[in-house]
Structure formats: structure tokens, C-alpha cells
Design an enzyme around this catalytic site. Structure first.
Site, PDB file in Angstrom:
ATOM      1  N   LYS A  81     -13.921   0.214   6.352  1.00 12.42           N
ATOM      2  CA  LYS A  81     -14.903  -0.495   5.538  1.00 12.42           C
ATOM      3  C   LYS A  81     -16.116  -0.861   6.389  1.00 12.42           C
ATOM      4  CE  LYS A  81     -15.275  -4.667   2.620  1.00 12.42           C
ATOM      5  NZ  LYS A  81     -14.534  -5.854   2.146  1.00 12.42           N
ATOM      6  N   SER A 157     -14.123  -6.380  -2.546  1.00 12.94           N
ATOM      7  CA  SER A 157     -15.282  -5.751  -1.947  1.00 12.94           C
ATOM      8  C   SER A 157     -14.965  -4.510  -1.119  1.00 12.94           C
ATOM      9  CB  SER A 157     -16.014  -6.768  -1.072  1.00 12.94           C
ATOM     10  OG  SER A 157     -15.204  -7.201   0.010  1.00 12.94           O
ATOM     11  N   SER A 181     -10.433  -9.130  -1.683  1.00 19.85           N
ATOM     12  CA  SER A 181     -11.226  -7.916  -1.496  1.00 19.85           C
ATOM     13  C   SER A 181     -10.461  -6.691  -1.046  1.00 19.85           C
ATOM     14  CB  SER A 181     -12.373  -8.190  -0.511  1.00 19.85           C
ATOM     15  OG  SER A 181     -13.329  -9.029  -1.094  1.00 19.85           O
TER      16      SER A 181
END
Length: 465
Positions: A81, A157, A181
């Protein structure tokens, strides 16, 4: 062979390398081809490093030929990420305010551990700006879409990571979870995601969202997550709040099943959450299978009311902190929703913050007492399945912020407990449904064990998109 390789778990790949059936180069080429095939529709990546990945895969293949693998995941394609530092690549964090210029010479602890174990870094995955919300779209990279229906959101996220794992663009990914997330997008995209106990996976640089933020694995199976945890859970001197050694292998700990475990099933947190009927049905069916596997299952609700006010205080003030040094011109580049919560956070006082900490500590006490009676708590991961892409909340819901549809996730960031999402079916539109398993602090292995039992029983997992 491409489709076959991209459908394999990390442990399957390692077994194939060991037997000489295929090489890390074969697996990496297959993953890169899969990214090229799916990426225009999904938008899961901010950066793909095909040249670097193939070079690393070739080095790994040489080690396997010599019978000298470097570590536990040597040659396995992984994604990261774009919140976590990775040496040699800018970390934009979904923001136009971050400049590409710079040396970018440092790995985050979890990334460093993967590098030490021979992983092949394929690319950086998308995130909303600074990871601020439960869906993945940003001014920098646009909208990330769900592989089961590209008109729907992948969640957030860590939405890019979830979408990538779901379509076979690498079996292992690193996500971050400050309010759900990892679990939100994993549930929406039909994969496994674990938010470990806070500090179990070291984090550096420290998050502006403080001790709400966790790093965790995003994989197809609980077994792969256990493998990844064995790699990334070691201490790192840069994280002053990190925990000591785990005290055993997560891979070994997932065996043993659930017989005799005390499972509390809370379908709606005591009626506080309206759960869509297909979600409720799929989760209840999976819980019934846990009982069939020998667990003592009881419907029981944890003793707390929705702590969203305290969470907002901590979250909004963290957002204000992360953007504090931006110029007026830079602030104009921000996601409007982020700009809004930053303004709210900037108005909060130290006393507001400490009052939220008090709520957090009381919540932690209540959950500690709860787990003296129950080994794990099971809930839906989310009350809904994936909704329209490009919006923060479902249209027509009357909700304002993403926390309105994530009431099962953020409480356990406040308490720092381990929590995982397991795919347990689909709704009438073919969209994945997630079941959440929550354990007491430091019981990460137990959470993984319960999840693995669901996979072993054929309850967990959904057909690939």
C-alpha cells in the site's frame, strides 16, 4: 500457465518453487500479465515496477536452483500500500501534496522484513489521501474499483491492495488499518484481511493517526496471512511502541480447530446496527458451521455503545496534524472531504482529545472483561456489501461520513485488538460478504486459527472474480 499461477496462494507458489515445477520468474511474469489485463478497469496501482520485479525474481530463481532460498517468502510477488515507505520508490500516500523528488532510501519495517525474506516487490497500491476514509479514491490516482463489479467501490483505505489480491496480482499485500482499512476492502473484495494487535507489526514512520493505525496482511487465505505474519511481526528498533517477539510461529498456531472455544456471536452489536439481510444470513450460516465444528457458540453482545464520537475526535485531529504544515495552495489540492475533517480536527482541544482517550480506555476495559468469558467475538465485518464507486457513503443512506457504515470495525482500532475478516459468501448481486473474528489483545494466533478453521471446513472463500 498464467491463469494457473495467479490463482495460487503464496504457499502453493513456494511449494512449486521447491519442487521445480515453475520459478519465481514464471510467477512474476504471470502476475505482471494479470496486472496489465485488469488494471485499466480496476485502477489498483499507483506504480508497477515490472523491470525491478523481474530482476528480483531472476535472483530468487537462482537461489532456488541452488537450494538456498533466502527466507520464508523468497520469490513470492507482493504488493505494498502506498502509505508504507519502500526504498527506491516515492510514497505519495494518495496526495498531490507529496513530491516525487527525494532519495526515498528507507523501507518501512514490514517492507524491510519482506525484502530480507526475498519477496518480489511488484508495485505500490492505491489509497485515499493519507488513508483518511473507508473507500479508495484520491485526487492523485482517481477511483479504485471492485473486481466483482467495477461500478462498485473496492472499499478502503487499502482498496488497491484488496483489489490486487482478489484478481491474482500477487498473493500477498501489506495494508494499513486505522479504522477498518484492511478489513473493509478485504470484505468488499472477497479476500482475507487481518488487523493485528497494535504493535505486533512494527510501524515507522509513526502514523499521524497515532495508536489507531496498524499494519496487516491482506491475502487469499488465513494460512497465507499466518505466513506473512511470521515475516513481518518481528521487532524493529524504529518503532518505540512495537511489541517484542511473537513467541511462536503463526503458521504452526493456525492448526487445532475450534473445538471447545467459547464464541460470542453478535449479529448487530445489540441492535445498534442495521445489517442487510443477505449479509446477516451469510454470517449466521458461517457461525452455525463454527458450532458444528465444536465451538461453544452463544449470541452475546459486547457491553458498549457506539464510540464513534471518540473515534472522530482522534481521527479528525490526526488528519489535522498530518496536514498541519501544508500551505494554503497545497490545501486546495486536498480531497474536499479530508479538508473538511481537518478543519473540524483543528478546532478540537487537548481536553477534547483526552476525553476521547478516556472513552477509549473504558472501551478497552469492557472488552477485556468480555474476553474473560469468550475467546473470540464474531460479527459481520460490515453491514453492507460494496456500493457505488467514487462516493464516501452509499447514496440515499443519509450518512455523512464513512464511519456511518463501518460500525463493526473502528471500535477495535480504539481497543487495539486483533480482528480479521473472512469471506463467507456473496449477496444476490454476487458481491462478497465478510465475517469478522475479534480476539483479546495479543491473541492474534487464535484469531488466525478460527479463520483457518473456516477455510479448512470449506466455509470461507468465494469464487475469484
Amino acid at each position: 500457465m498464467t491463469a494457473e499461477l495467479t490463482g495460487l496462494t503464496a504457499q502453493d507458489l513456494l511449494d512449486g518453487y521447491r519442487k521445480g515445477e515453475f520459478s519465481p520468474v514464471d510467477a512474476t511474469r504471470a502476475v505482471l500479465a494479470r496486472i496489465e489485463e485488469t488494471e485499466p478497469a480496476l485502477n489498483a496501482f499507483v506504480r508497477v515496477d515490472a523491470e525491478g520485479a523481474l530482476a528480483a525474481a531472476a535472483e530468487s530463481a537462482g537461489r532456488w536452483r541452488r537450494g538456498e532460498p533466502q527466507g520464508l517468502v523468497d520469490g513470492v510477488p507482493v504488493t505494498v500500500k502506498d502509505i508504507l515507505l519502500q526504498r527506491g520508490a516515492p510514497t505519495f500516500r494518495g496526495s498531490k501534496t507529496v513530491r516525487a523528488e527525494g532519495s526515498w532510501t528507507e523501507d518501512a519495517p514490514s517492507v524491510a522484513r519482506l525484502r530480507e525474506h526475498g519477496a518480489v516487490f511488484v508495485g505500490k497500491t492505491t489509497t485515499p489521501e493519507f488513508g483518511w476514509k473507508g473507500v479508495t479514491d484520491s485526487p492523485l490516482s482517481g477511483v479504485t474499483r471492485n473486481p466483482y463489479d467495477t461500478t462498485r467501490t473496492a472499499g478502503g483505505s487499502s482498496g488497491g491492495s484488496a483489489a490486487a489480491v482478489a484478481v491474482g496480482a500477487g498473493p500477498l499485500s501489506l495494508g494499513t488499518d486505522g479504522g477498518g482499512s484492511v478489513r473493509i476492502p478485504a470484505a468488499f473484495c472477497g479476500i482475507f484481511g487481518l488487523k493485528p494487535t497494535y504493535g505486533r507489526v512494527p510501524l515507522y514512520p509513526a502514523s499521524a493517526f497515532g495508536t489507531l493505525a496498524h499494519v496487516g496482511p491482506m491475502t487469499r487465505t488465513a494460512a497465507d496471512a499466518a505466513l506473512l505474519m511470521d515475516v513481518i511481526s518481528g521487532p524493529d528498533p524504529r518503532d518505540w511502541s512495537g511489541l517484542g517477539p511473537a513467541g511462536g510461529s503463526f503458521r504452526e498456531g493456525i492448526q487445532g480447530g475450534v473445538r471447545g472455544l467459547r464464541v460470542a456471536f453478535s449479529p448487530s452489536l445489540g441492535g445498534q446496527v442495521a445489517v442487510r439481510a443477505p449479509v446477516a444470513a451469510a454470517v449466521r450460516s458461517a457461525v452455525e458451521r463454527l458450532a458444528g465444528l465444536g465451538a461453544y457458540v452463544e449470541e452475546a453482545d459486547p457491553d458498549f455503545t457506539d464510540p464513534v464520537g471518540a473515534f472522530h475526535t482522534l481521527w479528525f485531529s490526526g488528519a489535522a496534524r498530518v496536514t498541519q504544515r501544508l500551505s494554503a495552495a497545497q490545501r486546495e489540492l486536498l480531497d474536499p472531504g479530508l479538508r473538511d475533517i481537518c478543519a473540524q480536527g483543528a478546532r478540537m482541544s487537548a481536553l477534547d482529545y483526552l476525553a476521547a482517550v478516556d472513552v477509549r480506555m473504558e472501551l478497552g476495559r469492557r472488552m477485556g472483561v468480555f474476553h474473560s468469558a469468550y475467546d473470540v467475538l464474531v460479527t459481520p465485518s460490515l453491514p453492507v456489501t460494496a456500493f457505488e464507486a467514487g462516493v464516501e457513503v452509499p447514496r440515499g443512506s443519509g450518512l455523512r461520513r464513512w464511519t456511518g457504515w463501518t460500525p463493526f470495525t473502528y471500535p477495535f482500532n480504539l481497543t487495539q485488538q486483533p480482528a480479521a475478516t473472512v469471506p463467507v459468501g456473496v449477496d444476490g448481486d454476487g458481491l462478497p460478504v465478510g465475517l469478522q473474528v475479534v480476539g483479546a489483545r495479543h491473541q492474534d494466533g487464535l484469531v488466525l486459527r478460527v479463520a483457518h478453521a473456516l477455510y479448512e471446513a470449506g466455509v470461507a472463500g468465494v469464487s475469484a472474480p
